[in-house]
Motif scaffolding. Structure first.
Motif, PDB file in Angstrom:
ATOM      1  N   LYS A 309       0.836  -1.247  -0.062  1.00 55.41           N
ATOM      2  CA  LYS A 309      -0.108   0.056  -0.066  1.00 55.41           C
ATOM      3  C   LYS A 309       0.795   1.426   0.060  1.00 55.41           C
ATOM      4  O   LYS A 309       0.515   2.317  -0.254  1.00 55.41           O
ATOM      5  N   ASP A 310       2.166   1.188   0.364  1.00 58.83           N
ATOM      6  CA  ASP A 310       2.929   2.499   0.349  1.00 58.83           C
ATOM      7  C   ASP A 310       3.982   2.341  -0.759  1.00 58.83           C
ATOM      8  O   ASP A 310       5.065   3.201  -0.790  1.00 58.83           O
ATOM      9  N   LEU A 359       2.887   2.927 -13.702  1.00 58.00           N
ATOM     10  CA  LEU A 359       1.461   3.227 -12.952  1.00 58.00           C
ATOM     11  C   LEU A 359       1.688   3.880 -12.077  1.00 58.00           C
ATOM     12  O   LEU A 359       0.656   4.338 -11.191  1.00 58.00           O
ATOM     13  N   GLY A 360       2.890   4.792 -11.576  1.00 53.92           N
ATOM     14  CA  GLY A 360       3.073   5.629 -10.670  1.00 53.92           C
ATOM     15  C   GLY A 360       2.524   4.996  -9.217  1.00 53.92           C
ATOM     16  O   GLY A 360       3.025   3.750  -9.054  1.00 53.92           O
ATOM     17  N   GLU A 361       2.259   5.848  -8.514  1.00 55.06           N
ATOM     18  CA  GLU A 361       1.905   5.427  -7.006  1.00 55.06           C
ATOM     19  C   GLU A 361       0.422   4.942  -7.036  1.00 55.06           C
ATOM     20  O   GLU A 361      -0.678   5.404  -6.657  1.00 55.06           O
ATOM     21  N   LEU A 362       0.256   3.578  -7.554  1.00 50.00           N
ATOM     22  CA  LEU A 362      -1.013   2.999  -7.872  1.00 50.00           C
ATOM     23  C   LEU A 362      -2.129   2.658  -6.966  1.00 50.00           C
ATOM     24  O   LEU A 362      -3.250   3.056  -6.726  1.00 50.00           O
ATOM     25  N   THR A 363      -1.261   2.244  -5.766  1.00 47.77           N
ATOM     26  CA  THR A 363      -2.387   1.826  -4.788  1.00 47.77           C
ATOM     27  C   THR A 363      -2.667   2.930  -3.725  1.00 47.77           C
ATOM     28  O   THR A 363      -3.686   2.870  -2.899  1.00 47.77           O
ATOM     29  N   ARG A 364      -1.838   4.218  -3.645  1.00 55.74           N
ATOM     30  CA  ARG A 364      -2.200   5.407  -2.970  1.00 55.74           C
ATOM     31  C   ARG A 364      -2.614   5.279  -1.548  1.00 55.74           C
ATOM     32  O   ARG A 364      -3.741   5.435  -1.054  1.00 55.74           O
ATOM     33  N   GLY A 365      -1.772   4.371  -0.836  1.00 55.22           N
ATOM     34  CA  GLY A 365      -2.080   3.999   0.773  1.00 55.22           C
ATOM     35  C   GLY A 365      -3.267   2.855   1.029  1.00 55.22           C
ATOM     36  O   GLY A 365      -3.545   2.793   2.128  1.00 55.22           O
TER      37      GLY A 365
END
Length: 527
Positions: A309-310, A359-365
């Motif tokens: 998640k991070d 896909l960048g910061e896909l999960t966003r925490g």
């Protein structure tokens, strides 16, 4: 042809022995038996291969072995992992050099016999040491560990039979303090096979990627390694006909196979003769490294479970064999359900060419798993993601390939009370799972919990921990109903502000085999 009941049962058992798995039971064994007339029994023999852990003198490796308690298993058996290092044959005495003229070259017969005796004792001692188990289980339900330091830690070859065969799992976890690939590197030991796909490898100058080939058999294996980049197959110089000696391991540096330097490469391993275990070790100068296990077989629907998640960066690498292009539908199974990432709704793949997408910061925490789908599932695809954690200058990397589902049971090893995350997704339908924390390697009482996973979601569950835990422990996930279920386990720690971590998907352990019912077979023969 004289097809007796005994031969059918022996054939099924032999299949399990050779491959390490056979037909897997449904979650309800009773239903499977009623439907097919077959009994579902534990496999009687299986094998695992572990690649050489590291080339770094700073590496510290822990090997772990475990078999869950399985109802109906034999009450006898063994599970042993030994070094796969190739042993050279003792030198043969030849008539000739010292005694070609019938002379003893200044040695009398007694001296020569003494020397031969000493040499024989030394060879026997070295042989005993080489054959000494690195790891041997004592009882199901309790993991055992062994440690090795530096670049001399060996690849391992192992077999389990009897009560240890069903669900036998092994893992190696390595921490490298500095240098190329520094960080936490983990990989589950795998069964031998004849074909593997590895999207996400690299021949770029910043990467040092090895394909590790391990041969468990007494005869040589011959392997072809094919590389596919952004424009198609790369020209290789020595990728064909690589010989892996009997019961040995062969690491092959990918950049030595081709002159082309490419950031994203798909590796295809094809075994011409014999069988091998295979895994890619991907090491980076700046972002550490980890193992890249093989992707699930090419399919029109893939699940990549348990992206942390991070995660600060997620890079998807995908490849479709053959000439057909495909537009992949991309969805993220999040805690709230399936969502489509903005700007990455579909990804275009050209046939025979490796494609990569940031896909960048896909999960966003939040916990998340990627679900990739080809239209009508008509075009097969392999895929993996490279995940980064941490900020620039203090980043660590890991890989998550497309995974097989946990049809019945799967196990993750080397867990600790802190730093372990179990991620579970059920992208197509809700499911109930049971998670068991084994006894610890140095003490502790097993604990079990049951969880419900909602359809289309990924959940980082609070996994049970053995009461009074000492050492590390195993987590076994069982699908009780619903599904399909996919799972992964993340191990994490921090060293000098760098977030060390490694992720392993949990494929089904295929510890059960369907055996035809004897009475049904006999009735067929009587007609």
């Amino acid at each position: 042809m004289n097809r007796t009941t005994l031969s059918l049962i022996a054939g099924a058992t032999a299949l399990a022995a050779v491959t390490g798995f056979a037909a897997v039971s449904a979650p309800d064994p009773g239903a499977a038996e009623r439907r097919t007339g077959a009994a579902t029994l534990p496999v009687e023999r299986t094998g695992l291969l572990c690649p050489r852990p590291s080339t770094s003198d700073l590496a510290e490796t822990t090997y772990t072995s475990f078999t869950p308690v399985t109802e109906g298993a034999d009450d006898k058996g063994t599970a042993v992992l030994r070094s796969a290092a190739q042993q050279s044959a003792p030198d043969e005495d030849a008539e000739g050099e010292d005694g070609k003229d019938g002379e003893k070259a200044g040695k009398d017969e007694n001296d020569e016999n003494d020397e031969k005796g000493e040499k024989g004792d030394k060879d026997a001692a070295e042989g005993d040491q080489a054959d000494k188990p690195v790891l041997q289980l004592e009882e199901p339900g309790k993991p055992v560990t062994a440690e090795a330091d530096g670049a001399d830690a060996p690849a391992l070859v192992g077999t389990a039979d009897g009560r240890f065969a069903s669900g036998w799992t092994a893992q190696q976890t390595t921490e490298v303090a500095a240098g190329t690939g520094r960080g936490l590197q983990g990989v589950a030991c795998s069964a031998a096979d004849t074909q593997f796909w590895f999207p996400g490898a690299s021949t770029d100058g910043s990467r040092t990627d090895y394909i590790h080939l391990t041969n468990p058999d007494d005869s040589a294996a011959v392997v072809d390694v094919e590389l596919y980049g952004k424009d198609g197959e790369l020209k290789t110089t020595v990728g064909e006909g690589i010989t892996v000696k009997p019961r040995s391991a062969e690491p092959v540096l990918l950049s030595t196979l081709t002159a082309e330097k490419q950031t994203d490469v798909t590796v295809h391993v094809v075994v011409r003769s014999g069988r091998v275990g295979a895994a890619v070790q991907a090491l980076d100068d700046e972002t550490g490294g980890d193992w890249l296990p093989a992707s699930a077989d090419p399919s029109g629907r893939l699940v990549l479970p348990g992206i942390p998640k991070d995660a600060t960066a997620v890079r998807l690498v995908a490849f479709t064999p053959g000439d057909a292009d495909v537009d992949l539908k991309v969805r993220l199974a999040a805690p709230s359900g399936l969502i489509t990432p903005a700007g990455n709704e579909t990804l275009h793949l050209k046939g025979g060419m490796t494609a990569a997408f940031d896909l960048g910061e896909l999960t966003r925490g939040e916990a998340g798993s990627l679900v990739l789908t080809a239209p009508d599932g008509s075009v097969p695809v392999v895929a993996a993601v490279r995940v980064l954690r941490g900020e620039e200058g203090k980043q660590e990397s890991a890989f998550i390939p497309a995974a097989r589902p946990v049809e019945t049971r799967a196990t993750a090893l080397d867990n600790t009370a802190k730093g372990t995350t179990l991620s579970v997704t059920a992208p197509e339908g809700g499911a109930e799972i049971r998670v068991t924390a084994s006894a610890g390697t140095k003490g502790g009482t097993p604990q079990t919990k049951t969880y419900s996973i909602r359809s289309g979601t990924t959940q980082d569950i609070e996994a049970p921990v053995p009461a009074g835990l000492k050492g590390s422990y195993a987590l076994t996930v069982e699908t009780r109903s619903g599904g399909p279920v996919y799972a992964s386990r993340t191990l994490a720690s921090a060293e000098g502000g760098v977030p060390y971590f490694t992720v392993q998907a949990l494929p089904d352990d295929r510890g059960m085999v369907a055996v035809p019912d004897a009475s049904e077979d006999l009735s067929v023969l009587q007609r």
